[in-house]
Scaffold this motif. Sequence first.
Motif, PDB file in Angstrom:
ATOM      1  N   ALA A  49       0.842  -1.194   0.000  1.00  0.00           N
ATOM      2  CA  ALA A  49       0.000   0.000   0.000  1.00  0.00           C
ATOM      3  C   ALA A  49       0.874   1.240   0.000  1.00  0.00           C
ATOM      4  N   GLY A  50       0.515   2.215  -0.800  1.00  0.00           N
ATOM      5  CA  GLY A  50       1.144   3.532  -0.789  1.00  0.00           C
ATOM      6  C   GLY A  50       0.138   4.529  -0.254  1.00  0.00           C
ATOM      7  N   ILE A  51       0.392   5.007   0.972  1.00  0.00           N
ATOM      8  CA  ILE A  51      -0.597   5.853   1.647  1.00  0.00           C
ATOM      9  C   ILE A  51       0.032   7.207   1.938  1.00  0.00           C
ATOM     10  N   THR A  61       4.964   3.506   2.329  1.00  0.00           N
ATOM     11  CA  THR A  61       4.656   2.211   1.719  1.00  0.00           C
ATOM     12  C   THR A  61       4.634   1.160   2.821  1.00  0.00           C
ATOM     13  N   TYR A  62       3.652   0.288   2.769  1.00  0.00           N
ATOM     14  CA  TYR A  62       3.469  -0.747   3.780  1.00  0.00           C
ATOM     15  C   TYR A  62       3.238  -2.080   3.092  1.00  0.00           C
ATOM     16  N   PRO A  63       3.862  -3.152   3.585  1.00  0.00           N
ATOM     17  CA  PRO A  63       3.470  -4.479   3.099  1.00  0.00           C
ATOM     18  C   PRO A  63       2.118  -4.837   3.699  1.00  0.00           C
ATOM     19  N   ILE A  64       1.255  -5.356   2.885  1.00  0.00           N
ATOM     20  CA  ILE A  64      -0.124  -5.624   3.303  1.00  0.00           C
ATOM     21  C   ILE A  64      -0.432  -7.102   3.077  1.00  0.00           C
ATOM     22  N   LEU A 124      -4.075  -3.091   6.236  1.00  0.00           N
ATOM     23  CA  LEU A 124      -4.336  -1.843   5.515  1.00  0.00           C
ATOM     24  C   LEU A 124      -4.935  -0.788   6.445  1.00  0.00           C
ATOM     25  N   ARG A 125      -5.837  -1.206   7.329  1.00  0.00           N
ATOM     26  CA  ARG A 125      -6.434  -0.239   8.255  1.00  0.00           C
ATOM     27  C   ARG A 125      -5.373   0.294   9.226  1.00  0.00           C
ATOM     28  N   GLU A 134      -3.232   2.793   7.400  1.00  0.00           N
ATOM     29  CA  GLU A 134      -3.911   4.082   7.238  1.00  0.00           C
ATOM     30  C   GLU A 134      -3.813   4.913   8.515  1.00  0.00           C
ATOM     31  N   GLN A 135      -4.015   4.249   9.682  1.00  0.00           N
ATOM     32  CA  GLN A 135      -3.925   4.975  10.950  1.00  0.00           C
ATOM     33  C   GLN A 135      -2.504   5.449  11.210  1.00  0.00           C
ATOM     34  N   HIS A 136      -1.517   4.622  10.863  1.00  0.00           N
ATOM     35  CA  HIS A 136      -0.119   4.999  11.080  1.00  0.00           C
ATOM     36  C   HIS A 136       0.247   6.211  10.227  1.00  0.00           C
ATOM     37  N   ALA A 137      -0.161   6.200   8.976  1.00  0.00           N
ATOM     38  CA  ALA A 137       0.164   7.316   8.087  1.00  0.00           C
ATOM     39  C   ALA A 137      -0.565   8.588   8.516  1.00  0.00           C
ATOM     40  N   ALA A 138      -1.783   8.461   9.002  1.00  0.00           N
ATOM     41  CA  ALA A 138      -2.547   9.641   9.416  1.00  0.00           C
ATOM     42  C   ALA A 138      -1.937  10.284  10.664  1.00  0.00           C
ATOM     43  N   ALA A 139      -1.282   9.455  11.501  1.00  0.00           N
ATOM     44  CA  ALA A 139      -0.695   9.983  12.738  1.00  0.00           C
ATOM     45  C   ALA A 139       0.762  10.383  12.556  1.00  0.00           C
TER      46      ALA A 139
END
Length: 173
Positions: free
Chosen positions: A88-90, A99-102, A108-109, A112-117
């Motif tokens: 995922a590229g968030i 970028t996260y391995p999913i 994925l959820r 998303e929380q990690h990138a938002a914080a």
Amino acid sequence: MSRTKTRRPRTTRPELHPVPATTPAPLPTRDREFITETAIRAYYVAQLRGLPVRQIRDWTPTASGATTSRGQYGTLTHTPSAPHPFQAGIPCATGTTHTYPIRHGADLRAAEQHAAACTSRHGAPTVLHLADGLHRADTSAADTQKLSTAEIADGLAARAAADDDQPKEHPQP
Ligand SMILES: [Zn+2]
């Protein structure tokens, strides 16, 4: 007197109307296949792993053999040969893309929380340089000393007395 009227035979000429030469419009062409095997595979694997999938057509094959889908979270890339088949590229709060391995939907959820914080500056030192410059400006203003006009006049006179240079001629070539 006989009036004989000789009639000319009526010739029926077909009326010809010029028709402009037209070429038929070219048929529309597809720029890619409607549905590819990689898109179908990515769609079903994502569905099995609880990842957000919309339609098979939303998965776009790339030149490297991967397939990418764009969603509200960012992009999700399926690479069948990778250890983690999805990546995922968030975009994070500071504008960089993480970028996260999913493996599944929970990954994925969490991503998303990690990138938002995210509060990292990601190596952008622009703000730090600006703060340093402001600190230096405050220091130099504090070090400035006030001089009276008499002190300035004395300083200029002393500088003129010390400057006893006579005008020199230009060096001869
Ligand atoms: Zn970030």
